[in-house]
Design a protein around this motif. Structure first.
Motif, PDB file in Angstrom:
ATOM      1  N   TRP A  56       0.693  -1.236   0.056  1.00  0.00           N
ATOM      2  CA  TRP A  56       0.150  -0.219   0.025  1.00  0.00           C
ATOM      3  C   TRP A  56       0.690   1.234  -0.013  1.00  0.00           C
ATOM      4  N   ASP A  57       1.807   1.422   0.838  1.00  0.00           N
ATOM      5  CA  ASP A  57       2.724   2.563   1.115  1.00  0.00           C
ATOM      6  C   ASP A  57       3.412   2.795  -0.414  1.00  0.00           C
ATOM      7  N   ILE A  58       3.904   1.747  -0.970  1.00  0.00           N
ATOM      8  CA  ILE A  58       4.677   1.714  -2.357  1.00  0.00           C
ATOM      9  C   ILE A  58       3.703   2.381  -3.391  1.00  0.00           C
ATOM     10  N   ALA A  59       2.513   1.964  -3.549  1.00  0.00           N
ATOM     11  CA  ALA A  59       1.487   2.758  -4.380  1.00  0.00           C
ATOM     12  C   ALA A  59       1.272   3.689  -4.035  1.00  0.00           C
ATOM     13  N   ARG A  60       1.166   4.311  -2.767  1.00  0.00           N
ATOM     14  CA  ARG A  60       0.940   5.662  -2.519  1.00  0.00           C
ATOM     15  C   ARG A  60       1.912   6.485  -2.722  1.00  0.00           C
ATOM     16  N   GLY A  61       3.345   5.906  -2.896  1.00  0.00           N
ATOM     17  CA  GLY A  61       4.263   6.837  -3.363  1.00  0.00           C
ATOM     18  C   GLY A  61       4.117   7.053  -4.984  1.00  0.00           C
ATOM     19  N   VAL A  62       3.708   5.948  -5.550  1.00  0.00           N
ATOM     20  CA  VAL A  62       3.513   5.749  -7.159  1.00  0.00           C
ATOM     21  C   VAL A  62       2.382   7.099  -7.423  1.00  0.00           C
ATOM     22  N   ILE A  63       1.622   7.046  -6.825  1.00  0.00           N
ATOM     23  CA  ILE A  63       0.434   7.917  -6.928  1.00  0.00           C
ATOM     24  C   ILE A  63       0.812   9.241  -6.521  1.00  0.00           C
ATOM     25  N   ALA A  64       1.502   9.502  -5.479  1.00  0.00           N
ATOM     26  CA  ALA A  64       2.251  10.894  -5.188  1.00  0.00           C
ATOM     27  C   ALA A  64       3.321  11.241  -6.218  1.00  0.00           C
ATOM     28  N   GLY A  65       3.963  10.435  -6.777  1.00  0.00           N
ATOM     29  CA  GLY A  65       4.944  10.815  -8.025  1.00  0.00           C
ATOM     30  C   GLY A  65       4.330  11.184  -9.062  1.00  0.00           C
ATOM     31  N   LEU A  66       2.879  10.542  -9.485  1.00  0.00           N
ATOM     32  CA  LEU A  66       2.038  10.895 -10.687  1.00  0.00           C
ATOM     33  C   LEU A  66       1.482  12.393 -10.252  1.00  0.00           C
ATOM     34  N   ILE A  67       1.283  12.660  -9.102  1.00  0.00           N
ATOM     35  CA  ILE A  67       0.695  14.135  -8.758  1.00  0.00           C
ATOM     36  C   ILE A  67       1.753  15.145  -9.159  1.00  0.00           C
ATOM     37  N   VAL A  68       3.151  14.633  -8.593  1.00  0.00           N
ATOM     38  CA  VAL A  68       4.414  15.487  -8.815  1.00  0.00           C
ATOM     39  C   VAL A  68       4.739  15.778 -10.669  1.00  0.00           C
ATOM     40  N   LEU A  69       4.494  14.661 -10.902  1.00  0.00           N
ATOM     41  CA  LEU A  69       4.705  14.710 -12.565  1.00  0.00           C
ATOM     42  C   LEU A  69       3.527  15.481 -13.324  1.00  0.00           C
ATOM     43  N   VAL A  70       2.459  15.478 -12.586  1.00  0.00           N
ATOM     44  CA  VAL A  70       1.437  16.255 -13.409  1.00  0.00           C
ATOM     45  C   VAL A  70       1.692  17.673 -13.067  1.00  0.00           C
ATOM     46  N   VAL A  71       2.147  18.255 -12.086  1.00  0.00           N
ATOM     47  CA  VAL A  71       2.520  19.585 -12.023  1.00  0.00           C
ATOM     48  C   VAL A  71       3.551  19.770 -12.784  1.00  0.00           C
ATOM     49  N   ILE A  72       4.809  19.060 -12.960  1.00  0.00           N
ATOM     50  CA  ILE A  72       5.920  19.240 -13.865  1.00  0.00           C
ATOM     51  C   ILE A  72       5.547  19.358 -15.124  1.00  0.00           C
ATOM     52  N   SER A  73       4.686  18.577 -15.721  1.00  0.00           N
ATOM     53  CA  SER A  73       4.333  18.530 -17.308  1.00  0.00           C
ATOM     54  C   SER A  73       3.452  20.059 -17.347  1.00  0.00           C
ATOM     55  N   GLN A  74       2.704  20.469 -16.522  1.00  0.00           N
ATOM     56  CA  GLN A  74       2.020  21.573 -16.671  1.00  0.00           C
ATOM     57  C   GLN A  74       3.040  22.724 -16.580  1.00  0.00           C
ATOM     58  N   VAL A  75       3.906  22.775 -16.055  1.00  0.00           N
ATOM     59  CA  VAL A  75       4.972  23.848 -15.886  1.00  0.00           C
ATOM     60  C   VAL A  75       5.980  23.759 -16.977  1.00  0.00           C
ATOM     61  N   VAL A  76       6.378  22.589 -17.631  1.00  0.00           N
ATOM     62  CA  VAL A  76       7.196  22.532 -18.940  1.00  0.00           C
ATOM     63  C   VAL A  76       6.125  22.646 -20.018  1.00  0.00           C
TER      64      VAL A  76
END
Length: 91
Positions: free
Chosen positions: A71-91
């Motif tokens: 569960w915690d690794i899956a939470r980390g992947v989902i948190a990483g996806l949120i960070v990547l969404v923000v990065i893709s909007q900035v770039v």
């Protein structure tokens, strides 16, 4: 507590690695930019799109970790996806 933070961090790193791998495969085989580096693609307004398409590899990754009850690794992947969404909007 530290074990949980470690597992979330591993999930974040897995998300970033899977997105990098997906972006690399997309640029090499679909776009046909065999000699172009990722920094050159970022200057041509393709950066956000490539990151978004590369993050599609995270969907089976989340499913895999949920099936194995990590569960915690899956939470980390989902948190990483949120960070990547923000990065893709900035770039």
């Amino acid at each position: 507590m530290t074990n949980r933070i470690l597992m979330i961090t591993i999930g974040l790193l897995c998300a970033f690695f899977a997105t990098s791998l997906g972006a690399f495969l997309y640029t090499q085989f679909v776009l046909g930019h065999l000699g172009m580096g990722f920094s050159e693609l970022l200057t041509g307004d393709l950066g956000g799109k490539i990151i978004a398409i590369g993050s599609l590899l995270n969907i089976p990754l989340v499913y895999l970790f949920l099936q194995k009850e990590k569960w915690d690794i899956a939470r980390g992947v989902i948190a990483g996806l949120i960070v990547l969404v923000v990065i893709s909007q900035v770039v």
